[in-house]
Design a protein around this motif. Structure first.
Motif, PDB file in Angstrom:
ATOM      1  N   GLU A   1       0.757  -1.368   0.199  1.00 41.99           N
ATOM      2  CA  GLU A   1      -0.103  -0.018  -0.329  1.00 41.99           C
ATOM      3  C   GLU A   1       0.759   1.231   0.467  1.00 41.99           C
ATOM      4  OE1 GLU A   1      -2.769   0.367  -0.306  1.00 41.99           O
ATOM      5  OE2 GLU A   1      -3.787  -1.801  -0.405  1.00 41.99           O
ATOM      6  N   GLU A   2       0.505   2.059  -0.856  1.00 43.87           N
ATOM      7  CA  GLU A   2       1.602   3.298  -0.825  1.00 43.87           C
ATOM      8  C   GLU A   2       1.358   4.536   0.778  1.00 43.87           C
ATOM      9  OE1 GLU A   2       0.992   7.141  -3.329  1.00 43.87           O
ATOM     10  OE2 GLU A   2       0.937   5.394  -4.789  1.00 43.87           O
ATOM     11  N   TRP A   3       0.049   4.410   1.284  1.00 37.46           N
ATOM     12  CA  TRP A   3      -0.255   5.202   2.013  1.00 37.46           C
ATOM     13  C   TRP A   3       1.104   4.647   3.887  1.00 37.46           C
ATOM     14  CZ3 TRP A   3      -2.064   1.650   5.285  1.00 37.46           C
ATOM     15  CH2 TRP A   3      -3.298   1.037   5.086  1.00 37.46           C
ATOM     16  N   TYR A   4       1.107   3.267   3.483  1.00 37.40           N
ATOM     17  CA  TYR A   4       1.447   2.174   4.440  1.00 37.40           C
ATOM     18  C   TYR A   4       2.703   3.116   4.799  1.00 37.40           C
ATOM     19  CZ  TYR A   4       3.139  -1.761   8.066  1.00 37.40           C
ATOM     20  OH  TYR A   4       3.174  -2.700   8.296  1.00 37.40           O
ATOM     21  N   PRO A   5       3.045   3.921   6.386  1.00 38.39           N
ATOM     22  CA  PRO A   5       3.503   4.451   6.773  1.00 38.39           C
ATOM     23  C   PRO A   5       4.883   3.462   7.885  1.00 38.39           C
ATOM     24  CG  PRO A   5       2.347   4.332   8.546  1.00 38.39           C
ATOM     25  CD  PRO A   5       1.746   3.525   7.221  1.00 38.39           C
ATOM     26  N   TYR A   6       5.360   2.248   7.027  1.00 39.44           N
ATOM     27  CA  TYR A   6       6.711   1.498   7.907  1.00 39.44           C
ATOM     28  C   TYR A   6       7.415   0.973   7.464  1.00 39.44           C
ATOM     29  CZ  TYR A   6       2.821   2.668  12.044  1.00 39.44           C
ATOM     30  OH  TYR A   6       1.347   3.078  12.265  1.00 39.44           O
ATOM     31  N   PRO A   7       8.661   0.292   7.702  1.00 41.88           N
ATOM     32  CA  PRO A   7       9.518  -0.018   6.997  1.00 41.88           C
ATOM     33  C   PRO A   7       9.261  -1.576   6.898  1.00 41.88           C
ATOM     34  CG  PRO A   7      10.137   0.540   9.406  1.00 41.88           C
ATOM     35  CD  PRO A   7       8.745   0.958   9.494  1.00 41.88           C
ATOM     36  N   HIS A   8       8.520  -2.561   7.167  1.00 37.68           N
ATOM     37  CA  HIS A   8       8.198  -3.939   6.698  1.00 37.68           C
ATOM     38  C   HIS A   8       6.866  -4.045   7.274  1.00 37.68           C
ATOM     39  CE1 HIS A   8      12.541  -3.342   9.127  1.00 37.68           C
ATOM     40  NE2 HIS A   8      12.399  -4.726   8.478  1.00 37.68           N
ATOM     41  N   TYR A   9       6.647  -4.669   6.058  1.00 33.94           N
ATOM     42  CA  TYR A   9       5.218  -5.287   6.289  1.00 33.94           C
ATOM     43  C   TYR A   9       4.942  -6.932   6.729  1.00 33.94           C
ATOM     44  CZ  TYR A   9       3.536  -2.733   2.550  1.00 33.94           C
ATOM     45  OH  TYR A   9       3.532  -1.258   1.383  1.00 33.94           O
ATOM     46  N   PRO A  10       4.352  -7.033   7.050  1.00 25.44           N
ATOM     47  CA  PRO A  10       4.305  -8.405   8.093  1.00 25.44           C
ATOM     48  C   PRO A  10       3.869  -9.338   7.606  1.00 25.44           C
ATOM     49  CG  PRO A  10       1.534  -7.319   8.711  1.00 25.44           C
ATOM     50  CD  PRO A  10       2.572  -6.164   7.830  1.00 25.44           C
ATOM     51  N   ALA A  11       4.341 -10.231   7.697  1.00 25.80           N
ATOM     52  CA  ALA A  11       3.830 -11.856   6.412  1.00 25.80           C
ATOM     53  C   ALA A  11       4.129 -12.986   7.591  1.00 25.80           C
ATOM     54  CB  ALA A  11       5.132 -12.378   5.464  1.00 25.80           C
ATOM     55  N   LEU A  12       3.967 -14.120   6.604  1.00 27.04           N
ATOM     56  CA  LEU A  12       3.430 -15.567   7.035  1.00 27.04           C
ATOM     57  C   LEU A  12       4.963 -16.308   6.125  1.00 27.04           C
ATOM     58  CD1 LEU A  12       2.596 -17.557   8.737  1.00 27.04           C
ATOM     59  CD2 LEU A  12       0.886 -18.207   6.514  1.00 27.04           C
ATOM     60  N   LYS A  13       5.821 -16.532   6.736  1.00 26.75           N
ATOM     61  CA  LYS A  13       6.653 -17.411   5.697  1.00 26.75           C
ATOM     62  C   LYS A  13       6.747 -19.201   5.913  1.00 26.75           C
ATOM     63  CE  LYS A  13      11.905 -17.302   5.754  1.00 26.75           C
ATOM     64  NZ  LYS A  13      12.231 -15.742   5.197  1.00 26.75           N
ATOM     65  N   ILE A  14       6.914 -19.352   4.082  1.00 23.54           N
ATOM     66  CA  ILE A  14       7.237 -21.210   4.178  1.00 23.54           C
ATOM     67  C   ILE A  14       8.238 -21.117   3.859  1.00 23.54           C
ATOM     68  CG2 ILE A  14       6.903 -22.567   2.501  1.00 23.54           C
ATOM     69  CD1 ILE A  14       4.739 -20.315   1.131  1.00 23.54           C
ATOM     70  N   ALA A  15       8.714 -21.741   5.757  1.00 24.03           N
ATOM     71  CA  ALA A  15      10.326 -21.560   5.869  1.00 24.03           C
ATOM     72  C   ALA A  15      10.408 -22.648   5.522  1.00 24.03           C
ATOM     73  CB  ALA A  15       9.722 -22.003   7.641  1.00 24.03           C
ATOM     74  N   ARG A  16       9.754 -23.927   4.910  1.00 23.34           N
ATOM     75  CA  ARG A  16       9.860 -25.701   4.458  1.00 23.34           C
ATOM     76  C   ARG A  16       8.913 -25.622   3.395  1.00 23.34           C
ATOM     77  NH1 ARG A  16      13.729 -24.236   7.524  1.00 23.34           N
ATOM     78  NH2 ARG A  16      15.536 -25.535   8.710  1.00 23.34           N
ATOM     79  N   LEU A  17       9.730 -26.820   2.886  1.00 23.14           N
ATOM     80  CA  LEU A  17       7.900 -27.354   1.709  1.00 23.14           C
ATOM     81  C   LEU A  17       8.868 -28.356   0.630  1.00 23.14           C
ATOM     82  CD1 LEU A  17       5.187 -25.564  -0.190  1.00 23.14           C
ATOM     83  CD2 LEU A  17       6.630 -27.048  -1.454  1.00 23.14           C
ATOM     84  N   ALA A  18       8.213 -29.074   1.079  1.00 26.41           N
ATOM     85  CA  ALA A  18       8.858 -30.524  -0.324  1.00 26.41           C
ATOM     86  C   ALA A  18       7.288 -31.654  -0.004  1.00 26.41           C
ATOM     87  CB  ALA A  18       9.938 -31.552   1.613  1.00 26.41           C
ATOM     88  N   THR A  19       8.086 -32.338  -1.126  1.00 27.06           N
ATOM     89  CA  THR A  19       6.521 -33.198  -1.755  1.00 27.06           C
ATOM     90  C   THR A  19       7.759 -34.626  -1.758  1.00 27.06           C
ATOM     91  OG1 THR A  19       5.980 -31.765  -2.996  1.00 27.06           O
ATOM     92  CG2 THR A  19       5.992 -34.137  -3.662  1.00 27.06           C
ATOM     93  N   HIS A  20       7.500 -35.198  -0.954  1.00 29.48           N
ATOM     94  CA  HIS A  20       7.729 -37.066  -1.206  1.00 29.48           C
ATOM     95  C   HIS A  20       8.640 -37.144  -2.404  1.00 29.48           C
ATOM     96  CE1 HIS A  20       8.493 -41.198  -0.854  1.00 29.48           C
ATOM     97  NE2 HIS A  20       8.360 -40.844   0.216  1.00 29.48           N
ATOM     98  N   GLN A  21       9.512 -38.199  -2.836  1.00 28.64           N
ATOM     99  CA  GLN A  21       9.831 -38.270  -4.171  1.00 28.64           C
ATOM    100  C   GLN A  21       8.187 -38.983  -5.139  1.00 28.64           C
ATOM    101  OE1 GLN A  21      13.551 -40.868  -3.456  1.00 28.64           O
ATOM    102  NE2 GLN A  21      14.993 -38.969  -3.501  1.00 28.64           N
TER     103      GLN A  21
END
Length: 188
Positions: A79-99
């Motif tokens: 958002e252009e109007w957002y005044p803070y230096p960081h956006y809150p996020a959800l992180k995908i720390a790991r993602l794997a599919t069985h072979q």
């Protein structure tokens, strides 16, 4: 042959589930699941969900909180109007599919579930972005599903990516031909 989303079972990792037979192409991801995921979950550092098909673990993904520097996000996102230096996020720390399940839509299903979790989370706390530090070999997978490279300094051995899921929510619903809310069943 792709496995329909409705045929997959999502569950939280717990000590009663045998994960010892899980194998993916990245040994460090297999090792994380078997040796560290449950301990991290108990310590409230991350949460791991398993994806099962016909009684076999087909994949897993681990989520944690994150933030992304505003300078790293395209002008088309946020958002252009957002005044803070960081956006809150959800992180995908790991993602794997069985072979044995590669190429059958398990990764896509895990991303859909992550998107639904992020939408639900954003009803309770600020959460605008989904982030991932992709392995270089997996970058194309994430780019295919709307992730973008972070615009600031790159990490060695990882490709920082993000997706403004809020902005792309309606776009994703059109792409998937189903509302993302239909994937947000907390029992799955």
């Amino acid at each position: 042959m792709k496995i329909p989303f409705r045929d997959l079972l999502f569950s939280f990792l717990n000590e009663d589930i045998d994960i010892s037979l899980f194998r993916c192409r990245e040994p460090d991801l297999t090792e994380f699941l078997i040796e560290d995921a449950l301990e991290n979950q108990v310590a409230r550092l991350s949460v791991t969900r398993l994806v099962s098909y016909e009684g076999q673990i087909a994949g897993f993904f681990t989520l944690t909180n994150d933030c992304i520097i505003r300078k790293g996000v395209s002008d088309d996102d946020g958002e252009e109007w957002y005044p803070y230096p960081h956006y809150p996020a959800l992180k995908i720390a790991r993602l794997a599919t069985h072979q044995e399940f590669e190429g059958r839509g398990i990764g896509r299903a895990m991303l859909l579930k992550t998107m639904a979790i992020a939408m639900r989370l954003s009803h309770y706390v600020g959460c605008r972005m989904i982030t991932v530090d992709s392995k270089p070999d997996s970058e194309g997978f994430y780019l295919k599903y709307g992730f973008q490279k972070v615009l600031v300094k790159q990490k060695a051995n990882a490709v920082p990516l993000y997706r403004d899921f809020y902005r792309s929510y309606h776009e994703a619903e059109k792409d998937m031909s189903l509302p993302l809310s239909s994937f947000d069943d907390s029992t799955r």
